[in-house]
Motif scaffolding. Structure first.
Motif, PDB file in Angstrom:
ATOM      1  N   ARG A  29       0.866  -1.175   0.000  1.00  0.00           N
ATOM      2  CA  ARG A  29       0.000   0.000   0.000  1.00  0.00           C
ATOM      3  C   ARG A  29       0.908   1.231   0.000  1.00  0.00           C
ATOM      4  NH1 ARG A  29      -5.374  -0.815   1.416  1.00  0.00           N
ATOM      5  NH2 ARG A  29      -5.468   1.318   2.178  1.00  0.00           N
ATOM      6  N   VAL A  30       0.645   2.154  -0.921  1.00  0.00           N
ATOM      7  CA  VAL A  30       1.461   3.360  -1.018  1.00  0.00           C
ATOM      8  C   VAL A  30       0.579   4.588  -0.849  1.00  0.00           C
ATOM      9  CG1 VAL A  30       3.237   2.298  -2.461  1.00  0.00           C
ATOM     10  CG2 VAL A  30       1.306   3.396  -3.551  1.00  0.00           C
ATOM     11  N   SER A  31       1.179   5.636  -0.336  1.00  0.00           N
ATOM     12  CA  SER A  31       0.438   6.878  -0.131  1.00  0.00           C
ATOM     13  C   SER A  31       0.631   7.811  -1.315  1.00  0.00           C
ATOM     14  CB  SER A  31       0.928   7.570   1.149  1.00  0.00           C
ATOM     15  OG  SER A  31       2.249   8.029   0.952  1.00  0.00           O
ATOM     16  N   SER A  32      -0.231   8.796  -1.402  1.00  0.00           N
ATOM     17  CA  SER A  32      -0.107   9.816  -2.447  1.00  0.00           C
ATOM     18  C   SER A  32       1.205  10.576  -2.293  1.00  0.00           C
ATOM     19  CB  SER A  32      -1.288  10.788  -2.375  1.00  0.00           C
ATOM     20  OG  SER A  32      -2.483  10.112  -2.673  1.00  0.00           O
ATOM     21  N   LEU A  33       1.657  10.766  -1.060  1.00  0.00           N
ATOM     22  CA  LEU A  33       2.932  11.450  -0.813  1.00  0.00           C
ATOM     23  C   LEU A  33       4.078  10.697  -1.470  1.00  0.00           C
ATOM     24  CD1 LEU A  33       4.771  13.528   0.626  1.00  0.00           C
ATOM     25  CD2 LEU A  33       4.766  11.974   2.588  1.00  0.00           C
ATOM     26  N   TYR A  34       4.114   9.380  -1.292  1.00  0.00           N
ATOM     27  CA  TYR A  34       5.176   8.575  -1.888  1.00  0.00           C
ATOM     28  C   TYR A  34       5.125   8.633  -3.413  1.00  0.00           C
ATOM     29  CZ  TYR A  34       6.070   6.508   2.732  1.00  0.00           C
ATOM     30  OH  TYR A  34       6.382   6.298   4.047  1.00  0.00           O
ATOM     31  N   ILE A  35       3.925   8.569  -3.978  1.00  0.00           N
ATOM     32  CA  ILE A  35       3.776   8.652  -5.429  1.00  0.00           C
ATOM     33  C   ILE A  35       4.289   9.995  -5.922  1.00  0.00           C
ATOM     34  CG2 ILE A  35       2.128   8.711  -7.344  1.00  0.00           C
ATOM     35  CD1 ILE A  35       0.383   6.761  -5.657  1.00  0.00           C
ATOM     36  N   GLN A  37       6.502  11.932  -4.510  1.00  0.00           N
ATOM     37  CA  GLN A  37       7.962  11.992  -4.379  1.00  0.00           C
ATOM     38  C   GLN A  37       8.649  11.276  -5.538  1.00  0.00           C
ATOM     39  OE1 GLN A  37       8.610  10.312  -0.483  1.00  0.00           O
ATOM     40  NE2 GLN A  37       8.366  12.285   0.544  1.00  0.00           N
ATOM     41  N   VAL A  38       8.133  10.110  -5.912  1.00  0.00           N
ATOM     42  CA  VAL A  38       8.738   9.351  -7.009  1.00  0.00           C
ATOM     43  C   VAL A  38       8.523  10.085  -8.329  1.00  0.00           C
ATOM     44  CG1 VAL A  38       8.674   7.169  -8.289  1.00  0.00           C
ATOM     45  CG2 VAL A  38       8.541   7.149  -5.798  1.00  0.00           C
ATOM     46  N   LYS A  39       7.333  10.631  -8.531  1.00  0.00           N
ATOM     47  CA  LYS A  39       7.066  11.376  -9.767  1.00  0.00           C
ATOM     48  C   LYS A  39       7.991  12.582  -9.877  1.00  0.00           C
ATOM     49  CE  LYS A  39       2.749  11.847 -11.186  1.00  0.00           C
ATOM     50  NZ  LYS A  39       1.303  12.146 -11.143  1.00  0.00           N
ATOM     51  N   GLN A  40       8.201  13.266  -8.772  1.00  0.00           N
ATOM     52  CA  GLN A  40       9.090  14.432  -8.784  1.00  0.00           C
ATOM     53  C   GLN A  40      10.528  14.006  -9.082  1.00  0.00           C
ATOM     54  OE1 GLN A  40       9.283  16.698  -5.127  1.00  0.00           O
ATOM     55  NE2 GLN A  40       9.809  18.539  -6.256  1.00  0.00           N
ATOM     56  N   LYS A  41      10.942  12.871  -8.536  1.00  0.00           N
ATOM     57  CA  LYS A  41      12.292  12.355  -8.761  1.00  0.00           C
ATOM     58  C   LYS A  41      12.537  12.091 -10.245  1.00  0.00           C
ATOM     59  CE  LYS A  41      15.357   8.645  -7.240  1.00  0.00           C
ATOM     60  NZ  LYS A  41      15.489   7.492  -6.348  1.00  0.00           N
ATOM     61  N   TYR A  42      11.491  11.680 -10.960  1.00  0.00           N
ATOM     62  CA  TYR A  42      11.608  11.386 -12.385  1.00  0.00           C
ATOM     63  C   TYR A  42      11.192  12.565 -13.266  1.00  0.00           C
ATOM     64  CZ  TYR A  42      12.874   6.604 -11.490  1.00  0.00           C
ATOM     65  OH  TYR A  42      13.555   5.478 -11.084  1.00  0.00           O
ATOM     66  N   GLY A  43      11.021  13.732 -12.655  1.00  0.00           N
ATOM     67  CA  GLY A  43      10.745  14.938 -13.425  1.00  0.00           C
ATOM     68  C   GLY A  43       9.305  15.120 -13.828  1.00  0.00           C
ATOM     69  N   ASP A  56      10.225  25.759   8.433  1.00  0.00           N
ATOM     70  CA  ASP A  56      11.145  25.170   7.468  1.00  0.00           C
ATOM     71  C   ASP A  56      11.761  23.850   7.930  1.00  0.00           C
ATOM     72  OD1 ASP A  56      10.773  27.245   5.681  1.00  0.00           O
ATOM     73  OD2 ASP A  56      12.416  28.428   6.526  1.00  0.00           O
ATOM     74  N   ASP A  57      11.705  23.554   9.223  1.00  0.00           N
ATOM     75  CA  ASP A  57      12.386  22.362   9.727  1.00  0.00           C
ATOM     76  C   ASP A  57      11.446  21.171   9.946  1.00  0.00           C
ATOM     77  OD1 ASP A  57      11.035  23.447  11.860  1.00  0.00           O
ATOM     78  OD2 ASP A  57      12.661  23.186  13.291  1.00  0.00           O
ATOM     79  N   THR A  58      10.296  21.152   9.297  1.00  0.00           N
ATOM     80  CA  THR A  58       9.395  20.014   9.456  1.00  0.00           C
ATOM     81  C   THR A  58       9.942  18.813   8.706  1.00  0.00           C
ATOM     82  OG1 THR A  58       8.085  20.721   7.571  1.00  0.00           O
ATOM     83  CG2 THR A  58       7.312  21.409   9.735  1.00  0.00           C
ATOM     84  N   LYS A  59       9.733  17.631   9.266  1.00  0.00           N
ATOM     85  CA  LYS A  59      10.217  16.392   8.671  1.00  0.00           C
ATOM     86  C   LYS A  59       9.099  15.779   7.833  1.00  0.00           C
ATOM     87  CE  LYS A  59      13.960  15.743  11.499  1.00  0.00           C
ATOM     88  NZ  LYS A  59      15.276  15.499  11.143  1.00  0.00           N
ATOM     89  N   GLN A  60       9.474  15.247   6.690  1.00  0.00           N
ATOM     90  CA  GLN A  60       8.527  14.593   5.801  1.00  0.00           C
ATOM     91  C   GLN A  60       8.998  13.160   5.599  1.00  0.00           C
ATOM     92  OE1 GLN A  60       8.412  15.565   1.477  1.00  0.00           O
ATOM     93  NE2 GLN A  60       6.435  16.432   2.030  1.00  0.00           N
ATOM     94  N   PRO A  61       8.110  12.170   5.768  1.00  0.00           N
ATOM     95  CA  PRO A  61       8.552  10.791   5.559  1.00  0.00           C
ATOM     96  C   PRO A  61       8.994  10.578   4.118  1.00  0.00           C
ATOM     97  CG  PRO A  61       6.177  10.895   5.913  1.00  0.00           C
ATOM     98  CD  PRO A  61       6.712  12.275   6.103  1.00  0.00           C
ATOM     99  N   GLN A  62      10.046   9.787   3.943  1.00  0.00           N
ATOM    100  CA  GLN A  62      10.571   9.504   2.611  1.00  0.00           C
ATOM    101  C   GLN A  62      10.120   8.104   2.175  1.00  0.00           C
ATOM    102  OE1 GLN A  62      12.317  11.865   0.716  1.00  0.00           O
ATOM    103  NE2 GLN A  62      11.518  13.074   2.403  1.00  0.00           N
ATOM    104  N   CYS A  63       9.925   7.950   0.891  1.00  0.00           N
ATOM    105  CA  CYS A  63       9.444   6.696   0.318  1.00  0.00           C
ATOM    106  C   CYS A  63      10.489   5.588   0.508  1.00  0.00           C
ATOM    107  CB  CYS A  63       9.146   6.902  -1.164  1.00  0.00           C
ATOM    108  SG  CYS A  63       8.429   5.466  -1.958  1.00  0.00           S
TER     109      CYS A  63
END
Length: 81
Positions: A29-35, A37-43, A56-63
């Motif tokens: 199961r994947v979240s919209s956030l992870y999708i 992040q991956v889409k942004q990584k591939y442009g 500015d120092d908030t943490k965001q979970p990484q895929c």
């Protein structure tokens, strides 16, 4: 125009379609956030995020890597990358 020719707009899959594909083919199961992040990584950047954090120092979970692989597979399936 040939029926198999797709325009750029027709190649786009919704987040729900991507989630369903990943769930069906990898069992993850994947979240919209992870999708996103991956889409942004591939442009694949759709628009600016207007829901930005106040500090500015908030943490965001990484895929996680295994979910990234499954999302990339889904994006390839839908012809987005």
């Amino acid at each position: 125009m040939d029926e198999l020719d797709l325009t750029a707009a027709e190649k786009k899959a919704t987040y729900e379609e991507i989630k369903e594909y990943v769930q069906e083919h990898s069992g993850l199961r994947v979240s919209s956030l992870y999708i996103a992040q991956v889409k942004q990584k591939y442009g694949i950047i759709e628009r600016e995020n207007y829901n930005k954090p106040k500090s500015d120092d908030t943490k965001q979970p990484q895929c996680p890597p295994e979910k990234e692989v499954a999302i990339v597979e889904a994006l390839k399936h839908f012809g987005m990358i």
